[in-house]
Design an enzyme around this catalytic site. Structure first.
Site, mmCIF file in Angstrom:
data_model
loop_
_atom_site.group_PDB
_atom_site.id
_atom_site.type_symbol
_atom_site.label_atom_id
_atom_site.label_comp_id
_atom_site.label_asym_id
_atom_site.label_seq_id
_atom_site.Cartn_x
_atom_site.Cartn_y
_atom_site.Cartn_z
ATOM 1 N N HIS A 1 -9.750 -5.772 -3.022
ATOM 2 C CA HIS A 1 -8.822 -4.803 -3.615
ATOM 3 C C HIS A 1 -8.664 -5.159 -5.085
ATOM 4 C CE1 HIS A 1 -5.146 -2.429 -4.226
ATOM 5 N NE2 HIS A 1 -4.793 -3.430 -5.010
ATOM 6 N N TYR B 1 0.823 -1.222 0.000
ATOM 7 C CA TYR B 1 0.000 0.000 0.000
ATOM 8 C C TYR B 1 0.851 1.264 0.000
ATOM 9 C CZ TYR B 1 -4.618 -2.177 0.871
ATOM 10 O OH TYR B 1 -5.810 -2.850 0.771
ATOM 11 N N ASN C 1 -14.176 -3.515 2.785
ATOM 12 C CA ASN C 1 -14.952 -3.411 1.543
ATOM 13 C C ASN C 1 -14.679 -4.588 0.606
ATOM 14 O OD1 ASN C 1 -12.412 -2.671 0.736
ATOM 15 N ND2 ASN C 1 -12.983 -0.706 -0.157
ATOM 16 N N PHE D 1 -5.210 7.449 6.834
ATOM 17 C CA PHE D 1 -5.695 6.108 7.174
ATOM 18 C C PHE D 1 -4.687 5.010 6.828
ATOM 19 C CE2 PHE D 1 -7.335 7.343 2.987
ATOM 20 C CZ PHE D 1 -6.989 6.268 2.193
ATOM 21 N N THR E 1 -15.368 2.468 -4.082
ATOM 22 C CA THR E 1 -14.571 2.217 -2.876
ATOM 23 C C THR E 1 -15.432 2.169 -1.612
ATOM 24 O OG1 THR E 1 -12.723 3.366 -3.920
ATOM 25 C CG2 THR E 1 -12.612 3.084 -1.527
#
Ligand SMILES: Nc1nc2c(ncn2[C@@H]2O[C@H](COP(=O)(O)OP(=O)(O)O)[C@@H](O)[C@H]2O)c(=O)[nH]1
Ligand SMILES: [Mg+2]
Length: 137
Positions: free
Chosen positions: A120, A54, A117, A62, A96
């Site tokens: 990815h 990431y 969620n 975040f 998203t």
């Protein structure tokens, strides 16, 4: 008109969706859409690997939460191959934010929050190259 080029992209079924038993359902949606899984790996990513995966988000407020969440339990990475795969997969996964994702998309059907969620997916050839190299290392 000419058909779009065959490409590869990466999806990662996130820990929330793995914990809820949605791996088969989610990979199946891509298969039914004509995308072919060509590599697959299940792992609990280390915090070090998550930080690399990431890295594009390193300055976001975040970032720490993102790294913690993806390394919180098993996830499943799949390289998918097909025509226009990068853009197609982004359409199949949906927006998203879970509350904005359209019903019928993976997030619209399964996402329950912002970190959780469900999935990815790479958003460009460059992100696919980096993310697949990192996830499969
Ligand atoms: N806590 C928090 N998480 C976020 C926020 N925006 C994005 N995320 C999470 O970070 C992931 C990566 O963000 P992004 O690349 O923008 O979205 P994606 O490509 O659709 O997954 C998203 O899937 C969310 O889980 C935010 O504002 N707050
Ligand atoms: Mg992204």
């Amino acid at each position: 008109m000419s058909l779009p080029a065959v490409e590869r992209t990466l999806i990662v079924v996130k820990p929330d969706a793995v914990a809820r038993g949605l791996v088969g359902e989610i990979i199946g949606r891509f298969e039914r859409r004509g995308l072919k899984p060509v590599e697959i790996k299940m792992q609990t990513v280390s915090k070090a690997k998550a930080t690399q995966f990431y890295i594009v988000h390193k300055d976001k407020p975040f970032f720490g939460d993102l790294v913690s969440f993806i390394s919180s339990g098993p996830s499943v990475g799949v390289v998918l191959e097909g025509r226009d795969a990068i853009a197609l997969v982004r359409r199949v996964i949906g927006s998203t934010k879970s509350w904005e994702a359209a019903p019928g998309t993976i997030r619209g059907d399964f996402a329950t929050g912002l970190l959780d969620n469900a999935i990815h997916a790479s958003d460009s050839k460059e992100s696919f190259d980096w993310e697949s190299k990192t996830y499969f290392s």
